[in-house]
Structures are given as C-alpha cells and as structure tokens.
Design an enzyme around this catalytic site. Sequence first.
Site, PDB file in Angstrom:
ATOM      1  N   ASN A   9       1.004  -1.173   0.100  1.00  0.00           N
ATOM      2  CA  ASN A   9      -0.041  -0.075   0.026  1.00  0.00           C
ATOM      3  C   ASN A   9       0.899   1.201   0.053  1.00  0.00           C
ATOM      4  OD1 ASN A   9      -1.778   1.941   0.157  1.00  0.00           O
ATOM      5  ND2 ASN A   9      -2.336   1.469   2.737  1.00  0.00           N
ATOM      6  N   TRP A  10       1.140   1.889  -1.102  1.00  0.00           N
ATOM      7  CA  TRP A  10       2.087   2.979  -1.354  1.00  0.00           C
ATOM      8  C   TRP A  10       1.337   4.216  -0.645  1.00  0.00           C
ATOM      9  CZ3 TRP A  10       4.630   2.768  -6.808  1.00  0.00           C
ATOM     10  CH2 TRP A  10       5.273   1.714  -6.939  1.00  0.00           C
ATOM     11  N   GLU A 169      -5.995  -4.985  10.303  1.00  0.00           N
ATOM     12  CA  GLU A 169      -4.938  -3.851  10.300  1.00  0.00           C
ATOM     13  C   GLU A 169      -5.287  -3.266  11.530  1.00  0.00           C
ATOM     14  OE1 GLU A 169      -2.818  -2.732   6.641  1.00  0.00           O
ATOM     15  OE2 GLU A 169      -4.654  -1.516   6.850  1.00  0.00           O
ATOM     16  N   GLY A 175       1.869   2.246  10.759  1.00  0.00           N
ATOM     17  CA  GLY A 175       2.671   3.375  10.738  1.00  0.00           C
ATOM     18  C   GLY A 175       3.366   3.726  11.857  1.00  0.00           C
ATOM     19  N   SER A 215       2.944  -2.503  10.405  1.00  0.00           N
ATOM     20  CA  SER A 215       4.446  -2.153  10.451  1.00  0.00           C
ATOM     21  C   SER A 215       4.940  -3.657  10.264  1.00  0.00           C
ATOM     22  CB  SER A 215       4.696  -1.682  11.997  1.00  0.00           C
ATOM     23  OG  SER A 215       4.234  -0.501  12.173  1.00  0.00           O
TER      24      SER A 215
HETATM   25  C1  PEP Z   1      -0.980   0.067   5.809  1.00  0.00           C
HETATM   26  O1  PEP Z   1      -0.887   1.509   5.232  1.00  0.00           O
HETATM   27  O2  PEP Z   1      -2.117  -0.650   5.531  1.00  0.00           O
HETATM   28  C2  PEP Z   1      -0.202  -0.353   6.691  1.00  0.00           C
HETATM   29  C3  PEP Z   1      -0.218  -1.501   7.267  1.00  0.00           C
HETATM   30  O3  PEP Z   1       1.063   0.600   7.020  1.00  0.00           O
HETATM   31  P1  PEP Z   1       2.367   0.265   7.786  1.00  0.00           P
HETATM   32  O4  PEP Z   1       2.849  -1.020   7.066  1.00  0.00           O
HETATM   33  O5  PEP Z   1       3.292   1.445   7.408  1.00  0.00           O
HETATM   34  O6  PEP Z   1       2.039   0.156   9.318  1.00  0.00           O
END
Ligand code: PEP
Length: 253
Positions: A9-10, A169, A175, A215
């Site tokens: 997921n950019w 998530e 993040g 993360s």
């Molecule tokens: C996301 O944006 O779905 C995500 C899990 O971000 P990160 O890996 O940076 O925590």
Amino acid sequence: MRKQIAAANWKMNLSVSEAETLLDQILATEHHLAANQEAIFAVPSIYISLAIQKLAGKNNVYVAAQNCYSKSNGAFTGEISAPMYASVGVKHIVLGHSERREYFGESDAFLAEKTDAVLAIGSTPIFCCGEPLSIREAGSQNSFVETQLKNSLFHLSEEQITKVVIAYEPIWAIGTGKTATSEQAQEIHAYIRSVMASKYGQSIADQISILYGGSVKAANAKEIFSQPDVDGGLVGGASLIATEFAAIINALK
Ligand code: PEP
C-alpha cells in the site's frame, strides 16, 4: 487452497519518476512467487497504468487501487469507480483502510456498497478492518472487528464472500513501528475466520485469505506469516523500499 498475498500500500506517496524507479528496483530484486502466492501493488490511482505496463507479463503480480466510489458513473466529481478501474486492468481494490474510515468518514454501510460495486465487476475487494488502541486496551477487539465484518460483508452470498480478501490492520500498529505479536495476530485472525465460519461454514471460511497489516517489515514478516491463519500482509511503509518488499514477498508461506 487459499492464496498467500503480499500487498503493498503505497498510500499517497512518490512522484511519477520515484514510482517508476521503485517499480524498476522491485523488478530487479530476487523474489519468488509460488502458484498459491500473489504480490499486489496498491499504487496511487494516477500511477496505475504505468504500474500495469511495468509489471505486464509477471506471473501472480497485480496492480490494485487503494479505494473506489460506490457508484459506477455519473456526477461525482473527483471520484473513480470500480468499472473504471477494471477498464484499465485493475483486479483488486482496497476498501475501508483505517485512514479512509478516519479521515474520510467511511462507514460500514458505505463500505458494504463499495464491496458490492467491486464484486459486481468481478474484481477482488481487499477489505480492511481493525481496532483503535482504546478498543485493544479495553480487550474488545474481537467484537469491534466482528461488527465491522458483519455490517459490511454479511449480506454477501457464499460465492461472493470467497472472492473477498480480508486485511486485519490494528490501527495502533499502522505506521507506528509497533507490530502485533505473532500470537496476537494469530489469535484475532483465527477469530475473524471463526466469524466467517459462523455465517458461511468452515469450508468457505477456510478459503478466505486474511492478511495482517501494521508495521510489517522484512525483519518480522516471516514470523507473522508463519501463523496458520495469517495469509500474508498488507504493507505500507516497508513497501516503499524495494529490498524490504522483496523480502516480504519471499516470507510468504
Ligand atoms: C497500511 O498502510 O496498510 C499499513 C499497514 O502501513 P504500515 O505497514 O506502514 O504500518
């Protein structure tokens, strides 16, 4: 057998030349996808055609949208519909990311409509769910996530639900550098599968890929993905570094 998926997921990152460079760097990495594995790149909409061109001919590699609107066409300035994405070759659309829920007020009911729109054109929704920190601290994460799933997915038929990918998530891990432990991930993934089994039966629930997001990086992917109910990851920050994301692909089981 259900699919094992590494989904990038950019988010709203990179210029066009940076996007092109990152795709080139990823293509140059050593990464391997078995028949039951997929790599999916959810890039900003404006780079979708570029990414599709760059990744053309790569087996089990797809370009996804990060969102879509619920209607097919019409006077909805600035929106992009699921059929529009399908027309440029997109086969997966991320729905209900916590950032969309939080910053754009997307409700469970709206996400149910979007899910219908994506399924109607034969694409795969990557449906995100997950609890904020306060809910986790109160120990109510299972019922919180169950409600999200029931409200947005339980109207689907058996045939439709097998086309949905679920991404769990926990918002407190997105993040932030904080990751759920592999035990925490397994516990709630197993719970999510049991929720799906209670509605659709165990054999259908066993066909649904459930990704972990929060993360994920090269250093922790293998352990998290090794859990029996974790079928890969949805990856933000680490997907912007080619070698990290290649290692995450290679950590799929
Ligand atoms: C996301 O944006 O779905 C995500 C899990 O971000 P990160 O890996 O940076 O925590």
